[in-house]
Enzyme design. Sequence first.
Site, PDB file in Angstrom:
ATOM      1  N   TYR A  98       3.442  25.281  14.088  1.00 23.95           N
ATOM      2  CA  TYR A  98       3.982  25.072  12.747  1.00 23.95           C
ATOM      3  C   TYR A  98       5.097  26.093  12.598  1.00 23.95           C
ATOM      4  O   TYR A  98       4.865  27.292  12.806  1.00 23.95           O
ATOM      5  CB  TYR A  98       2.914  25.324  11.683  1.00 23.95           C
ATOM      6  CG  TYR A  98       2.041  24.134  11.433  1.00 23.95           C
ATOM      7  CD1 TYR A  98       2.602  22.923  11.036  1.00 23.95           C
ATOM      8  CD2 TYR A  98       0.661  24.198  11.588  1.00 23.95           C
ATOM      9  CE1 TYR A  98       1.812  21.813  10.810  1.00 23.95           C
ATOM     10  CE2 TYR A  98      -0.136  23.096  11.365  1.00 23.95           C
ATOM     11  CZ  TYR A  98       0.452  21.907  10.975  1.00 23.95           C
ATOM     12  OH  TYR A  98      -0.320  20.806  10.759  1.00 23.95           O
ATOM     13  N   ASP A 145       5.757  16.315  11.520  1.00 23.23           N
ATOM     14  CA  ASP A 145       5.359  15.363  10.475  1.00 23.23           C
ATOM     15  C   ASP A 145       4.761  16.061   9.266  1.00 23.23           C
ATOM     16  O   ASP A 145       4.133  15.433   8.423  1.00 23.23           O
ATOM     17  CB  ASP A 145       4.356  14.332  11.028  1.00 23.23           C
ATOM     18  CG  ASP A 145       3.102  15.003  11.594  1.00 23.23           C
ATOM     19  OD1 ASP A 145       2.902  16.215  11.362  1.00 23.23           O
ATOM     20  OD2 ASP A 145       2.320  14.313  12.271  1.00 23.23           O
ATOM     21  N   HIS A 187      -0.550  12.390  12.422  1.00 19.75           N
ATOM     22  CA  HIS A 187      -1.325  13.578  12.047  1.00 19.75           C
ATOM     23  C   HIS A 187      -2.743  13.181  11.596  1.00 19.75           C
ATOM     24  O   HIS A 187      -3.268  13.668  10.595  1.00 19.75           O
ATOM     25  CB  HIS A 187      -0.590  14.304  10.911  1.00 19.75           C
ATOM     26  CG  HIS A 187      -0.869  15.771  10.812  1.00 19.75           C
ATOM     27  ND1 HIS A 187       0.100  16.716  11.005  1.00 19.75           N
ATOM     28  CD2 HIS A 187      -1.990  16.462  10.516  1.00 19.75           C
ATOM     29  CE1 HIS A 187      -0.414  17.915  10.805  1.00 19.75           C
ATOM     30  NE2 HIS A 187      -1.689  17.786  10.526  1.00 19.75           N
TER      31      HIS A 187
HETATM   32  C1  PYR Z   1      -4.223  19.804   8.856  1.00 22.61           C
HETATM   33  O1  PYR Z   1      -5.091  20.168   8.036  1.00 22.61           O
HETATM   34  O2  PYR Z   1      -3.969  18.616   9.057  1.00 22.61           O
HETATM   35  C2  PYR Z   1      -3.486  20.775   9.588  1.00 22.61           C
HETATM   36  O3  PYR Z   1      -2.735  20.440  10.459  1.00 22.61           O
HETATM   37  C3  PYR Z   1      -3.636  22.178   9.254  1.00 22.61           C
END
Ligand code: PYR
Length: 495
Positions: A240, A268, A357
């Site tokens: 990140y 993303d 994600h």
């Molecule tokens: C999430 O909670 O999706 C993370 O990537 C921190």
Amino acid sequence: MPSKTPLTGAEVAKHADSKDCWVIVHGRAYDVTEFLLEHPGGMKIILKYAGKDATAEFDPIHPPDTLEKYLDKSKHLGPVDMATVVRETAVQSPEERERQQRIQEMPLLEQCYNLLDFEAVARRVMKKTAWAYYSSAADDEITVRENHAAFHRIWFRPKILVDVEKVDFTTTMLGTKVDAPFYVTATALGKLGHVEGEVVLTRAARKHNVIQMIPTLASCAFDEIVDAAEDDQVQWLQLYVNKDRAITKRIVQHAEKRGCKGLFITVDAPQLGRREKDMRSKFTDPGANVQSGQETNNNQGAARAISSFIDPALSWKDIPWFQSITKMPIVLKGVQRVEDVLKAVEAGVQGVVLSNHGGRQLEFARSAIEVLAETMPVLRQRGLEDKIEIYIDGGIRRGTDILKALCLGAKGVGIGRPFLYAMSAYGLDGVNRAMQLLKDEMEMNMRLIGATRIDELDESLLDVRSLFNHGAPPADTLAYSTYDPLVNPPQRITT
Ligand code: PYR
């Protein structure tokens, strides 16, 4: 200055409000008064432990070096004589008593035959807040369910009478030879599920010779996760990007120095998504891997609280800078349309992960498997299919899901939540079994579709005509039984 003689519990207990707040962590006292307003999880949770030992609450969500790194040395007050600290006897809530009972009654590990079995057990035995954080997804959770369902719209066209006595599904990822075409993708806060956190995944990845991607927001410190690996074990770093690029540079270069073989930049999540299960579970103690001070309302759940440092200004313009600070292959994680895959090729990165994600970011993002089916024909048409490695993640629960991705052209697939659930329920043995089950499913299904090696997997083995139609798939009973429907706000008790 830190005190030479250990402080007593009574001395620490005198500093127990927002104007003067000390806490004990791992037998040492810290003055966190000035940090209260900066704590990304809000001050309320720290004040709950003001003047007391906060270790048990601190551990799951802060790497051990957090205080070293982020609290000025002048606030480190020195050791505490823990024999003088009054231990509060925790009163077990009825909910916790029931959970402990469910832990006693867990199925034997050998009774778990697939990845959704681990999910079902984890749902019963994990703490509510931890389950809510891991399982939650964006808005109405349509995308997270679509990720899994999309695989059910692809059918096989197997070959027959192929000699499949020997099946080999070893492959390479970014130049590393691995025993199976999956890797452990990055997921945050491993200690919410298991007291040892991400190092459990490191050990399982080693046993099965697959790669682990180390998360920026791990509960364990980065170095702990690297130290848990064997000398020749390959790990990647998920990044990140911090608003403070000096911090980002330090993290990337440290990872490279420690031997990481790939830099996966998450693209993303300019802001972490809004996940209502997580918010509703009233996660009260967020704050993993704190990288900058910014107050966050802790009613927002864990995700928001741990992510205030992420730079929403990250753009294509930054890619050359990353290329200038590291020699690690760079992979963009979270690409969701073929146009951006083409841009990634142009930018000269070595790979992309097609991913939404885990359905935790943009609701109504399409599944990665669908984006893969959109992407590969375009890359082939332009002769670019060997210029970049394409990975996918999201919704993969079966060996057949992996096979479908590989037939469509993916180099490998990332698996996140299922390994967390296996770890949360059964620790290392659980993750080892989950990986072995996937390998067993891979081997059998390679035989059944008539392929003996990864390079024999191609689109001719699939029927993808339904993939792009987002209609109702066949009933999927295992997945439904582990799905917690979203709920409305509860009634308040007023008497
Ligand atoms: C999430 O909670 O999706 C993370 O990537 C921190």
